[in-house]
Design a protein around this motif. Structure first.
Motif, PDB file in Angstrom:
ATOM      1  N   ARG A 107      23.902  37.563  35.965  1.00 59.64           N
ATOM      2  CA  ARG A 107      24.235  37.443  37.012  1.00 59.64           C
ATOM      3  C   ARG A 107      24.400  35.791  37.233  1.00 59.64           C
ATOM      4  O   ARG A 107      25.480  35.260  37.742  1.00 59.64           O
ATOM      5  CB  ARG A 107      23.089  37.863  38.103  1.00 59.64           C
ATOM      6  N   ALA A 108      23.425  35.058  36.467  1.00 63.22           N
ATOM      7  CA  ALA A 108      23.525  33.402  36.633  1.00 63.22           C
ATOM      8  C   ALA A 108      24.613  33.182  35.882  1.00 63.22           C
ATOM      9  O   ALA A 108      25.667  32.205  36.147  1.00 63.22           O
ATOM     10  CB  ALA A 108      22.397  32.916  35.773  1.00 63.22           C
ATOM     11  N   LEU A 109      25.064  33.564  34.566  1.00 65.53           N
ATOM     12  CA  LEU A 109      26.288  33.505  33.847  1.00 65.53           C
ATOM     13  C   LEU A 109      27.559  33.775  34.684  1.00 65.53           C
ATOM     14  O   LEU A 109      28.341  32.698  34.703  1.00 65.53           O
ATOM     15  CB  LEU A 109      26.251  34.343  32.661  1.00 65.53           C
ATOM     16  N   VAL A 151      26.435  23.134  29.848  1.00 65.58           N
ATOM     17  CA  VAL A 151      26.595  23.133  31.361  1.00 65.58           C
ATOM     18  C   VAL A 151      26.008  24.652  31.755  1.00 65.58           C
ATOM     19  O   VAL A 151      25.345  24.580  32.826  1.00 65.58           O
ATOM     20  CB  VAL A 151      28.171  23.347  31.667  1.00 65.58           C
ATOM     21  N   ILE A 152      25.872  25.588  30.939  1.00 67.20           N
ATOM     22  CA  ILE A 152      25.456  26.809  31.301  1.00 67.20           C
ATOM     23  C   ILE A 152      23.926  26.548  31.181  1.00 67.20           C
ATOM     24  O   ILE A 152      23.435  27.161  32.271  1.00 67.20           O
ATOM     25  CB  ILE A 152      25.886  28.047  30.240  1.00 67.20           C
ATOM     26  N   GLN A 153      23.265  26.133  30.338  1.00 65.52           N
ATOM     27  CA  GLN A 153      21.829  25.811  30.096  1.00 65.52           C
ATOM     28  C   GLN A 153      21.467  25.236  31.679  1.00 65.52           C
ATOM     29  O   GLN A 153      20.525  25.703  32.220  1.00 65.52           O
ATOM     30  CB  GLN A 153      21.438  24.739  29.268  1.00 65.52           C
ATOM     31  N   GLN A 154      22.204  24.109  32.108  1.00 63.20           N
ATOM     32  CA  GLN A 154      21.759  23.379  33.127  1.00 63.20           C
ATOM     33  C   GLN A 154      21.795  24.262  34.491  1.00 63.20           C
ATOM     34  O   GLN A 154      21.189  24.151  35.242  1.00 63.20           O
ATOM     35  CB  GLN A 154      22.687  22.184  32.941  1.00 63.20           C
ATOM     36  N   GLU A 155      23.246  24.582  34.461  1.00 62.53           N
ATOM     37  CA  GLU A 155      23.490  25.579  35.718  1.00 62.53           C
ATOM     38  C   GLU A 155      23.202  26.767  36.001  1.00 62.53           C
ATOM     39  O   GLU A 155      22.783  27.090  37.114  1.00 62.53           O
ATOM     40  CB  GLU A 155      25.132  25.386  36.083  1.00 62.53           C
ATOM     41  N   ALA A 156      22.779  27.581  34.893  1.00 64.00           N
ATOM     42  CA  ALA A 156      22.302  28.874  34.994  1.00 64.00           C
ATOM     43  C   ALA A 156      20.535  28.711  34.742  1.00 64.00           C
ATOM     44  O   ALA A 156      20.120  29.508  35.357  1.00 64.00           O
ATOM     45  CB  ALA A 156      22.818  29.780  34.041  1.00 64.00           C
ATOM     46  N   GLY A 157      20.173  27.491  34.404  1.00 61.37           N
ATOM     47  CA  GLY A 157      18.631  27.523  34.345  1.00 61.37           C
ATOM     48  C   GLY A 157      18.190  28.056  33.167  1.00 61.37           C
ATOM     49  O   GLY A 157      17.120  28.767  33.189  1.00 61.37           O
ATOM     50  N   GLY A 215      17.599  28.381  28.915  1.00 57.22           N
ATOM     51  CA  GLY A 215      17.666  27.478  27.757  1.00 57.22           C
ATOM     52  C   GLY A 215      18.499  28.054  26.623  1.00 57.22           C
ATOM     53  O   GLY A 215      18.779  29.187  26.702  1.00 57.22           O
ATOM     54  N   ARG A 216      18.713  27.293  25.745  1.00 61.12           N
ATOM     55  CA  ARG A 216      19.632  27.684  24.464  1.00 61.12           C
ATOM     56  C   ARG A 216      18.991  28.723  23.833  1.00 61.12           C
ATOM     57  O   ARG A 216      19.826  29.643  23.445  1.00 61.12           O
ATOM     58  CB  ARG A 216      19.975  26.481  23.671  1.00 61.12           C
ATOM     59  N   GLY A 217      17.698  28.659  23.591  1.00 63.56           N
ATOM     60  CA  GLY A 217      17.234  30.011  22.705  1.00 63.56           C
ATOM     61  C   GLY A 217      17.236  31.079  23.577  1.00 63.56           C
ATOM     62  O   GLY A 217      17.621  31.845  22.970  1.00 63.56           O
ATOM     63  N   SER A 218      16.996  31.149  24.684  1.00 63.78           N
ATOM     64  CA  SER A 218      17.241  32.395  25.412  1.00 63.78           C
ATOM     65  C   SER A 218      18.633  32.760  25.596  1.00 63.78           C
ATOM     66  O   SER A 218      18.815  33.970  25.398  1.00 63.78           O
ATOM     67  CB  SER A 218      16.770  32.357  27.036  1.00 63.78           C
ATOM     68  N   LEU A 219      19.514  31.968  25.556  1.00 62.35           N
ATOM     69  CA  LEU A 219      20.855  32.349  25.772  1.00 62.35           C
ATOM     70  C   LEU A 219      21.262  33.155  24.328  1.00 62.35           C
ATOM     71  O   LEU A 219      22.157  34.078  24.450  1.00 62.35           O
ATOM     72  CB  LEU A 219      21.770  31.177  25.778  1.00 62.35           C
TER      73      LEU A 219
END
Lengths: 188, 188
Positions: free
Chosen positions: B13-15, B31-37, B39-43
């Motif tokens: 949903r955040a994505l 940008v995704i990290q920051q705006e969706a809150g 982290g890279r690891g979770s992504l």
DNA sequence: CAGATCCTGTACTTTTTGGTACAGGTTGAA
DNA sequence: TTCAACCTGTACCAAAAAGTACAGGATCTG
């Protein structure tokens, strides 16, 4: 060093092709170089401010085409029926020969959305208003003319999306044909 | 290390929000990290294949929503008039609350065009066919039903473009309202 | 409470990006 | 023929990109 006698308008045309095919954001300099056949040196010679200049130049060229071939004829026309037919034909031919992509519509998405918001709005406003004024001259009320103009432009733009999704171009031609028919039906 | 109890559907949903706001191509991982809150690891935990997986997940979620809220009701409906009204209301509410962006339409542009061509086509085909079948049940001929369904979906999609260009959302609501009215007029 | 699974931040590597610098060839005007 | 303006390829740079590795905390099962 080789010389290809490249004029700026040619460069803009080549750029437009690349942007239509790959989208603005994902056209990297290397891709542009390769696909448009223009070296990095020339690119920054013609467009000192990089991609932003390129986008503006492409948009300006598209706008100029529509101004000459669509908006001005619409404003000058006295025969509304003929003008509506001429518009749909011109527009259909234009988009079919250009990958079914409207670069102004594409600019309502993505990162540079804000940068070109004014130009994009002006393009659609000019189109809708020129068509609405013609319909009004053809006998429609102000409100009715404006609504029908909006619906026609929306139909054309949506037709481009559906045609790209379907992967054919008959879908677009069918939709524009019916947009034209609906317009003509209102002109009694 | 902190824990936010993030479920995959929440991440998707955040994505989707980020992709709608910035476009797919220009949403970088940072940008995704920051705006969706997220982290890279979770992504990369949720979407091992990176942005491609993210795009697919987002598209799947959007498609599931339309399947449940639009396509299935359209297929199940017996009262064509009511079903048409329900569809336009559901669709208008959906897009207004989601930045007036259709991610499937956005996917007909840009680099990944080819990657998701099948999903995009299926989405539009399902929509058009479900609506066409309903119109046919409402008394239209096969061809007439299909044409009117195409025109309606095109009108809605074009309405989104115009609304983004105009920078308001009344344009979209006006256009969808008239799309609905035109459909209802055909249902005698 | 023990242990496996899951989730997440950090730090890192590699590739690609947009942009700059500039030498040198080409062209057209005088 | 000369000279300045123009065009273009190559090499280069710093920044940002995507993607990887992994340690370790959180959570759940039993």
């Amino acid at each position: 060093m080789p010389r290809t006698l490249l004029e700026r308008p040619d460069a803009v045309r080549a750029l437009a092709g690349v942007f239509r095919r790959r989208g603005f954001e994902s056209s990297s300099l290397s891709v542009i170089q390769q696909e448009a056949g223009i070296g990095r040196g020339s690119l920054y010679h013609f467009f000192p401010n990089g991609k932003k200049d390129m986008a503006r130049a492409v948009l300006d060229q598209v706008r100029a085409w529509f101004e000459d071939e669509v908006f001005a004829p619409l404003r000058a026309a006295t025969d509304a029926v003929e003008a509506v037919s001429a518009m749909t034909k011109a527009v259909a031919d234009y988009f079919v020969s250009r990958e079914n992509v409207c670069l102004f519509a594409a600019m309502t998405l993505g990162e540079e959305k804000e940068t070109f918001a004014d130009e994009v709005k002006a393009y659609f406003v000019d189109w809708v208003d020129a068509l609405a004024a013609l319909l009004q001259r053809g006998g429609l009320t102000l409100e009715d003319a404006h609504e029908n103009a909006l619906d026609a432009v929306a139909g054309i733009q949506g037709g481009l999306i559906l045609t790209r999704a379907y992967g054919d171009e008959s879908t677009f031609l069918g939709i524009t044909g019916r947009v034209e028919r609906r317009l003509l039906a209102r002109l009694s």
